[in-house]
Motif scaffolding. Sequence first.
Motif: not given
Length: 183
Positions: A62-71, A101-113
């Motif tokens: 997340q911090k050194d490479i700049g890839i956002d993550t979630c579970l 179902r989970a995919f829409t929630t994940v998109q909202s975490f990252f703020g992209e459509q």
Amino acid sequence: MSLSIVRKFVPDSYVPTVYDVDYNQFYDNGIRYAIFDVDDTILPADDTLVTPKLSRLFDYVQKDIGIDTCLVSNGSKSRVKPVAESLHVSYVANAFKPLPRAFTTVQSFFGEQDISSNTAFIGDSVFLDMLFADRFRMYKVLVDSIRENRWNFKTVSNDIVQAVMTIPLKHEGFEFGRHYEKK
């Protein structure tokens, strides 16, 4: 089983553990989001103890490479939430992968459509994880299941599905236990 169906289960990459993934290469290839399965992928099933090594990996990605993550996990909230809090990431529990179902929630975490083209999914199950990732055109990374010497339904179920899939996947060029990059 039809080849078009089998291809949905074939990972784009296989490495033994989440620590073997080349996250720098991901970033160089345009991956900006990484979604991780929990049970048997980053921790043994039913374990909530996040190791310092796992914390360092998530900080680095997340911090050194700049890839956002979630579970994203089919596990319960009581199982997934403490892991996510320890890693300082968002999560979806009771995800019902491979259902969408989970995919829409994940998109909202990252703020992209649409995160499909710049997201990797890292998991241990060809059925649950690779099929879920395939549905949304994510880059699919398969890792070996983390094993403990205890029985659980998810691990046994996963083993059965993967045993059944061994021959059809081999026809597609993928073999469990051998490094793999889709051509």
